[in-house]
Scaffold this motif. Structure first.
Motif, PDB file in Angstrom:
ATOM      1  N   PRO A  58      29.619 -14.823  58.729  1.00  0.00           N
ATOM      2  CA  PRO A  58      29.586 -15.677  59.569  1.00  0.00           C
ATOM      3  C   PRO A  58      28.158 -16.041  59.766  1.00  0.00           C
ATOM      4  O   PRO A  58      27.247 -15.503  59.507  1.00  0.00           O
ATOM      5  CB  PRO A  58      29.901 -14.807  60.868  1.00  0.00           C
ATOM      6  CG  PRO A  58      29.985 -13.308  60.388  1.00  0.00           C
ATOM      7  CD  PRO A  58      30.101 -13.317  59.039  1.00  0.00           C
ATOM      8  N   MET A  59      27.867 -16.966  60.809  1.00  0.00           N
ATOM      9  CA  MET A  59      26.345 -17.501  61.008  1.00  0.00           C
ATOM     10  C   MET A  59      25.855 -17.285  62.363  1.00  0.00           C
ATOM     11  O   MET A  59      26.538 -16.986  63.326  1.00  0.00           O
ATOM     12  CB  MET A  59      26.305 -19.097  60.671  1.00  0.00           C
ATOM     13  CG  MET A  59      26.894 -19.365  59.388  1.00  0.00           C
ATOM     14  SD  MET A  59      26.086 -18.794  57.763  1.00  0.00           S
ATOM     15  CE  MET A  59      24.289 -19.602  58.045  1.00  0.00           C
ATOM     16  N   ILE A  60      24.277 -17.345  62.255  1.00  0.00           N
ATOM     17  CA  ILE A  60      23.732 -17.058  63.574  1.00  0.00           C
ATOM     18  C   ILE A  60      22.626 -17.851  63.491  1.00  0.00           C
ATOM     19  O   ILE A  60      22.029 -17.958  62.438  1.00  0.00           O
ATOM     20  CB  ILE A  60      23.354 -15.730  63.866  1.00  0.00           C
ATOM     21  CG1 ILE A  60      22.652 -15.489  65.192  1.00  0.00           C
ATOM     22  CG2 ILE A  60      22.566 -15.131  62.799  1.00  0.00           C
ATOM     23  CD1 ILE A  60      22.289 -14.006  65.668  1.00  0.00           C
ATOM     24  N   ALA A  61      22.228 -18.348  64.858  1.00  0.00           N
ATOM     25  CA  ALA A  61      20.962 -19.053  65.101  1.00  0.00           C
ATOM     26  C   ALA A  61      20.558 -18.875  66.507  1.00  0.00           C
ATOM     27  O   ALA A  61      21.140 -18.889  67.293  1.00  0.00           O
ATOM     28  CB  ALA A  61      20.807 -20.428  64.711  1.00  0.00           C
ATOM     29  N   LYS A  62      18.999 -18.842  66.950  1.00  0.00           N
ATOM     30  CA  LYS A  62      18.689 -18.827  68.191  1.00  0.00           C
ATOM     31  C   LYS A  62      18.807 -20.167  68.515  1.00  0.00           C
ATOM     32  O   LYS A  62      18.643 -21.184  67.799  1.00  0.00           O
ATOM     33  CB  LYS A  62      17.168 -18.410  68.106  1.00  0.00           C
ATOM     34  CG  LYS A  62      16.687 -17.872  69.466  1.00  0.00           C
ATOM     35  CD  LYS A  62      15.246 -17.674  69.362  1.00  0.00           C
ATOM     36  CE  LYS A  62      14.967 -16.006  68.696  1.00  0.00           C
ATOM     37  NZ  LYS A  62      13.833 -15.471  68.925  1.00  0.00           N
TER      38      LYS A  62
ATOM     39  N   LYS B 278      25.130 -10.072  58.003  1.00  0.00           N
ATOM     40  CA  LYS B 278      25.912  -9.062  56.852  1.00  0.00           C
ATOM     41  C   LYS B 278      26.815  -8.218  57.804  1.00  0.00           C
ATOM     42  O   LYS B 278      26.629  -7.533  58.914  1.00  0.00           O
ATOM     43  CB  LYS B 278      24.933  -8.345  56.319  1.00  0.00           C
ATOM     44  CG  LYS B 278      24.170  -9.200  55.547  1.00  0.00           C
ATOM     45  CD  LYS B 278      24.813  -9.530  54.149  1.00  0.00           C
ATOM     46  CE  LYS B 278      24.145 -10.618  53.427  1.00  0.00           C
ATOM     47  NZ  LYS B 278      24.755 -11.742  53.396  1.00  0.00           N
ATOM     48  N   ILE B 279      28.041  -8.003  57.296  1.00  0.00           N
ATOM     49  CA  ILE B 279      29.032  -6.795  57.904  1.00  0.00           C
ATOM     50  C   ILE B 279      29.195  -6.008  57.023  1.00  0.00           C
ATOM     51  O   ILE B 279      29.853  -6.337  55.692  1.00  0.00           O
ATOM     52  CB  ILE B 279      30.519  -7.508  58.182  1.00  0.00           C
ATOM     53  CG1 ILE B 279      30.039  -8.784  59.278  1.00  0.00           C
ATOM     54  CG2 ILE B 279      31.260  -6.522  59.111  1.00  0.00           C
ATOM     55  CD1 ILE B 279      31.524  -9.411  59.726  1.00  0.00           C
ATOM     56  N   LEU B 280      28.894  -4.795  57.036  1.00  0.00           N
ATOM     57  CA  LEU B 280      28.731  -3.522  56.154  1.00  0.00           C
ATOM     58  C   LEU B 280      29.699  -2.762  56.537  1.00  0.00           C
ATOM     59  O   LEU B 280      30.221  -2.389  57.631  1.00  0.00           O
ATOM     60  CB  LEU B 280      27.312  -2.982  56.105  1.00  0.00           C
ATOM     61  CG  LEU B 280      26.334  -3.887  55.900  1.00  0.00           C
ATOM     62  CD1 LEU B 280      24.963  -3.325  56.126  1.00  0.00           C
ATOM     63  CD2 LEU B 280      26.272  -4.857  54.636  1.00  0.00           C
ATOM     64  N   ASP B 281      29.917  -2.011  55.346  1.00  0.00           N
ATOM     65  CA  ASP B 281      30.628  -0.737  55.080  1.00  0.00           C
ATOM     66  C   ASP B 281      29.814   0.424  55.650  1.00  0.00           C
ATOM     67  O   ASP B 281      28.725   0.488  55.875  1.00  0.00           O
ATOM     68  CB  ASP B 281      31.184  -0.559  53.794  1.00  0.00           C
ATOM     69  CG  ASP B 281      32.497   0.261  53.411  1.00  0.00           C
ATOM     70  OD1 ASP B 281      32.990   0.889  54.623  1.00  0.00           O
ATOM     71  OD2 ASP B 281      33.046  -0.138  52.544  1.00  0.00           O
ATOM     72  N   LYS B 282      30.632   1.446  56.224  1.00  0.00           N
ATOM     73  CA  LYS B 282      29.778   2.739  56.351  1.00  0.00           C
ATOM     74  C   LYS B 282      28.667   3.222  55.500  1.00  0.00           C
ATOM     75  O   LYS B 282      27.884   3.625  56.001  1.00  0.00           O
ATOM     76  CB  LYS B 282      30.446   3.754  57.080  1.00  0.00           C
ATOM     77  CG  LYS B 282      31.511   3.289  58.296  1.00  0.00           C
ATOM     78  CD  LYS B 282      31.534   4.475  59.438  1.00  0.00           C
ATOM     79  CE  LYS B 282      31.868   3.698  60.859  1.00  0.00           C
ATOM     80  NZ  LYS B 282      33.092   4.094  61.226  1.00  0.00           N
TER      81      LYS B 282
END
Ligand code: FUB
Length: 343
Positions: free
Chosen positions: A203-207, A223-227
């Motif tokens: 997914p994306m983000i911007a201020k 980034k979506i990370l594993d444990k």
């Protein structure tokens, strides 16, 4: 005779007790609720589902919505009030069709409605529309946000900063932007995805810019990370990001929640910054009735609520109705899992 009647009423009772909560709105179909507290009231910004002559396909063409209604609630247990049409596709010069899941934000007494729609080339872009009132009507900017793409914008305010999160794969086209340009190698919404053992699409983000109308910086991937710190993989459909981003802050931690799409969960991941990285934690909301699952999380008077939808009223995947239930953060910061369909 009587026997039939008895069976009918038993079926009705059974159907009514199958779901955790009741539809919030029944005079029109509504979905993808983004709930906020503005000026001491709860405002809901949903999609407005309509019956469509467009046939169901994997790109979601049957989600052929053309306007938005905004709803307000005086308190969490009061009836939502329909404020009528807040924005119509005909009043958005750049947009052609499919007014999908919106969100809204307030800054300095002005209200901003963020929404995805397909442009005249059938490419999803993000638009902004402005009003002096939380319920609108909103006036659309003549062009989409510069450099925007894909669907499901969600705006999160952190102090004086506002961040926009967005993206959705398959019909939401996010996988077609992996090179930074729109690149479609085929007509199927499954084309252009990474291989199963590659990291999932981010997914994306911007201020947001100070005037709230554009990205205030180059968009970044989340980034979506594993444990164990490794990225969730594209083949991991139980956990990978699909659509419906939302962010809330609890005890100074950032909670990124989203739909897993074809596995129908609302999952969440926790991070130390609005930009992430976020570490996968688990499921907040198990599958609802209907294919899509899309939510928002809001604090009202010290309690937390999740707004979501299902298809209890219509039984049709593209004709949804809003629902809401309380959500609990456990002492260790995790979220108690909600089963929307009672066993
Ligand atoms: O409502 C249309 C689309 O379906 C939304 O943008 C997605 O999140 C899914 O709920």
């Amino acid at each position: 005779g009587n026997q039939d009647k008895k069976e009918d009423s038993e079926t009705v009772v059974e159907a009514e007790s199958k779901f955790l909560s009741k539809p919030l709105i029944s005079h029109i179909y509504t979905a993808d609720p983004s709930a906020h507290v503005f000026n001491g009231k709860i405002y809901i910004y949903p999609s407005h589902d309509v019956e469509s002559v467009v046939e169901e396909d994997d790109s979601g063409a049957h989600f052929n919505m053309r306007d938005y209604h905004v709803f307000s609630m005086e308190s969490i247990d009061s009836e939502p009030k329909d404020h009528g049409v807040a924005l119509d596709v005909d009043d958005v010069p750049w947009a052609k069709r499919q007014m999908w899941a919106p969100d809204a934000a307030e800054k300095d007494g002005k209200f901003y409605l963020y929404f995805p729609a397909k442009d005249h080339d059938d490419i999803f872009r993000l638009g902004v529309a402005v009003s002096d009132k939380p319920e609108g009507p909103f006036e659309a900017q003549p062009e989409p946000m510069k450099g925007s793409f894909s669907i499901d914008p969600a705006v999160f305010q952190d102090g004086n900063e506002y961040y926009i999160y967005w993206g959705g794969i398959w019909g939401g086209q996010l996988q077609k932007w992996r090179t930074g340009e729109y690149l479609s190698t085929g007509d199927s919404p499954y084309d252009d995805e990474p291989a199963d053992d590659e990291p999932a699409i981010s997914p994306m983000i911007a201020k947001l810019s100070n005037d709230m109308l554009e990205f205030g910086e180059a968009p970044k991937e989340i980034k979506i990370l594993d444990k164990d710190g490794s990225p969730i993989l594209a083949g991991d459909h139980e956990r990978r990001f699909f659509e419906a981003a939302w962010v809330h802050k609890y005890n100074d931690k950032y909670y990124f929640s989203y739909s897993t799409g074809d596995t129908h969960n609302i999952a969440y991941a926790i991070g130390e910054s609005p930009y992430g990285p976020f570490t996968y934690q688990g499921v907040i909301l198990k599958p609802v009735q209907g294919w899509t699952n899309h939510h928002s999380i809001v604090e009202v008077d010290g309690k937390w609520y999740i707004f979501y939808h299902d298809t209890e009223l219509s039984g049709e995947t593209h004709l949804r109705n809003l629902k809401m239930t309380e959500m609990t953060h456990n002492a260790d910061g995790t979220i108690e899992m909600i089963e929307p369909i009672l066993k």
